[in-house]
Scaffold this active site. Structure first.
Site, mmCIF file in Angstrom:
data_model
loop_
_atom_site.group_PDB
_atom_site.id
_atom_site.type_symbol
_atom_site.label_atom_id
_atom_site.label_comp_id
_atom_site.label_asym_id
_atom_site.label_seq_id
_atom_site.Cartn_x
_atom_site.Cartn_y
_atom_site.Cartn_z
ATOM 1 C CG HIS A 262 -7.337 -1.861 -4.737
ATOM 2 N ND1 HIS A 262 -6.878 -1.883 -6.024
ATOM 3 C CD2 HIS A 262 -6.470 -1.063 -4.057
ATOM 4 C CE1 HIS A 262 -5.789 -1.133 -6.131
ATOM 5 N NE2 HIS A 262 -5.514 -0.618 -4.935
ATOM 6 C CD GLU A 263 -6.976 0.385 -0.457
ATOM 7 O OE1 GLU A 263 -5.837 0.154 -0.006
ATOM 8 O OE2 GLU A 263 -7.188 1.179 -1.396
ATOM 9 C CG HIS A 266 -2.580 -2.238 -1.298
ATOM 10 N ND1 HIS A 266 -1.431 -2.205 -2.059
ATOM 11 C CD2 HIS A 266 -3.478 -1.433 -1.933
ATOM 12 C CE1 HIS A 266 -1.634 -1.391 -3.109
ATOM 13 N NE2 HIS A 266 -2.865 -0.925 -3.055
ATOM 14 C CD GLU A 292 -2.113 0.061 -6.874
ATOM 15 O OE1 GLU A 292 -1.665 0.291 -5.740
ATOM 16 O OE2 GLU A 292 -3.306 0.233 -7.174
HETATM 17 ZN ZN ZN Z 1 -3.735 0.401 -4.452
#
Ligand code: ZN
Length: 498
Positions: A262-263, A266, A292
């Site tokens: 997830h990170e 980003h 996001e």
């Molecule tokens: Zn996030």
């Protein structure tokens, strides 16, 4: 005339973003490595530097450049930087300096009061702080102005272009579809068995696997690093220094593996912003929602897919403990995709996640609009959780106090999470029209997927507004149907219902 003014304007922006980079690095350090005793002093230094940024943003010098350059600029990067600088100037200038200072002090005090209140399940001790925070946000929204709903002024800070009108149309539609799907999964005869994922999984092995996946995604370790922290985050200091942090739970590998991916999503965004935007306010993600969309695309659409695990399960087993060695993929894959209504947002599965967001959105909207008051929150929260997810918190720590956002005065932020998810589904559909996403995922070859995202999203930074990015790629605005059809297709298969 304009050439030199333009140069001085860009130099001032460079000074501003240099302070920004120093603040970012110190914040990263404070959350990862800094010794406990250093925290107080460091907070003060951060306060001084933040004040400096604030001074630059609202300076007479900045105002002068904006007035002189407006309408006289040919370079699109300077033009967009000018728009950003003006918006920041206007926004900040509308708030009386005294009120802004009081608010900043309140924020830091409220955050520590919240942490204590959460620990003790004691909403009452936090209530007076939250009341003040809400009061300030109502006032600020009135200073900034809005067309229809006061909450729109706050939404604008995180997701320009999205309003209460849009959300009130989209969210109920999604909610209806999700609660129906949720019911179908709960009543299905086929149920995943999450107990197969239990077992001690050493931290260093989780880290090695996560690092390997980050590399395959195209995360550049020469322009970043992975560290451990309590609350995972990604931070872009500049495009050549974008750092990821993660949290390890030796009893549950999912926290670190999916959290790191997830990170990583980003981070890929920030690593691949056009270097030409360096030292301008444009070298950043264009909105919280689009940011996001990048993390959720990698976490859910890639890493929770069947094809991903078909390819990576052998690699996973190389690092996984003994208990996983005989576990067939046919049991593993449904288990990592189990749907279960729960109380805590950050632990929610793909299907119920948006319902958590809707609870918060509706309460925030009513609070800022003045239809409800802070004292009503705990009961309303519990009621909505029961209505939307069928679970009721037993105390405020697992209820209204669970998220940090409100304690920092961040109202208007939560909807970005659900928007990001809808954007991700729209991008996913558009990408599939151009490249064979499933095949690449199954081959473990993410180069073309990453290039597609860089070409269509990453490179622009803030050059394009969020809805413009979406429109240029998909030819339409926000459309929740893609998310609903993705989720329904996925869970019908896993839970075997029609
Ligand atoms: Zn996030």
């Amino acid at each position: 005339m304009t050439q030199t003014t333009q140069q001085r304007f860009m130099d001032l922006l460079k000074e501003q973003s240099s302070y920004g980079e120093a603040i970012g690095l110190m914040a990263w350090d404070m959350r990862t490595k800094a010794p406990k005793k250093g925290i107080d002093g460091r907070s003060e230094v951060l306060g001084v530097l933040s004040q400096k940024v604030h001074e630059i943003q609202t300076s007479q010098e900045m105002r002068g450049y904006i007035d002189e350059l407006k309408g006289n600029v040919a370079d699109p990067i300077v033009q967009r930087s000018l728009e950003e600088a003006e918006e920041t100037y206007e926004k900040t200038a509308k708030i009386p300096t005294r009120e802004y200072r009081e608010y900043v002090t309140l924020q830091s005090k409220a955050e520590s009061m919240w942490a204590e209140a959460k620990e003790k399940n004691d909403f009452e001790s936090f209530r007076p702080y939250l009341e003040k925070l809400v009061e300030y946000n109502r006032k600020f929204a009135d200073y900034w102005g809005y067309d229809e709903h006061r909450y729109d002024a706050l939404l604008h800070n995180y997701e320009p272009g999205v309003t209460v009108k849009v959300l009130d149309e989209v969210f109920p539609k999604v909610r209806k579809a999700l609660t129906h799907l949720l019911q179908q999964t709960q009543e299905a005869a086929t149920q995943p068995d999450p107990s197969v994922l239990e077992g001690h999984f050493p931290k260093d092995k989780q880290a090695q696997f996560s690092e390997e996946i980050l590399k395959r995604m195209g995360y550049d370790f020469d322009a970043g690093r992975l560290d451990e922290t309590v609350h995972p985050f990604a931070i872009g200091l500049n495009t050549n220094d974008v750092r990821v942090t993660t949290k390890y739970d030796e009893k549950d590998f999912r926290t670190a593996v999916f959290g790191t991916i997830h990170e990583g999503g980003h981070a890929l965004y920030e690593q691949n912003i056009d270097p030409k935007l360096a030292f301008t306010p444009l070298a950043d993600g264009t909105s919280m929602g689009i940011h996001e969309s990048q993390s959720l695309f990698w976490e859910n659409f890639v890493a929770r897919s069947e094809g991903f695990w078909k390819n990576h399960y052998e690699l996973f087993k190389k690092f996984a403990p003994e208990s996983f060695q005989d576990l067939p993929l046919e049991k593993f894959y449904p288990a990592v995709n189990e749907v279960k209504p729960s109380l805590i947002r950050i632990e929610a599965d793909e299907l119920t996640y948006c319902l958590h967001i809707m609870v918060r959105y509706e309460l925030e909207k009513a609070l800022i609009g003045g239809e409800i008051e802070v004292k009503d929150l705990p009961e309303l929260w519990n009621q909505k959780m029961e209505d939307y997810l069928g679970v009721r918190p037993q105390n405020d720590g697992e209820g209204v106090l669970q998220d940090i956002h409100w304690s920092g005065g961040d109202f208007g932020y939560f909807p970005s999470y659900a928007l990001g998810y809808m954007y991700a589904a729209q991008l996913n559909t558009a990408m599939r029209k151009e490249i064979d996403v499933d095949q690449f995922i199954e081959m473990g070859d993410f180069k073309q997927i990453k290039s597609w995202l860089t070409e269509n999203v990453h490179q622009y930074g803030k050059m394009k507004k969020p809805l413009q990015i979406l429109n240029d790629i998909t030819g339409e605005g926000l459309n929740p149907d893609y998310l609903v059809s993705y989720l329904s297709g996925k869970y019908k298969k896993i839970y075997n219902f029609s």
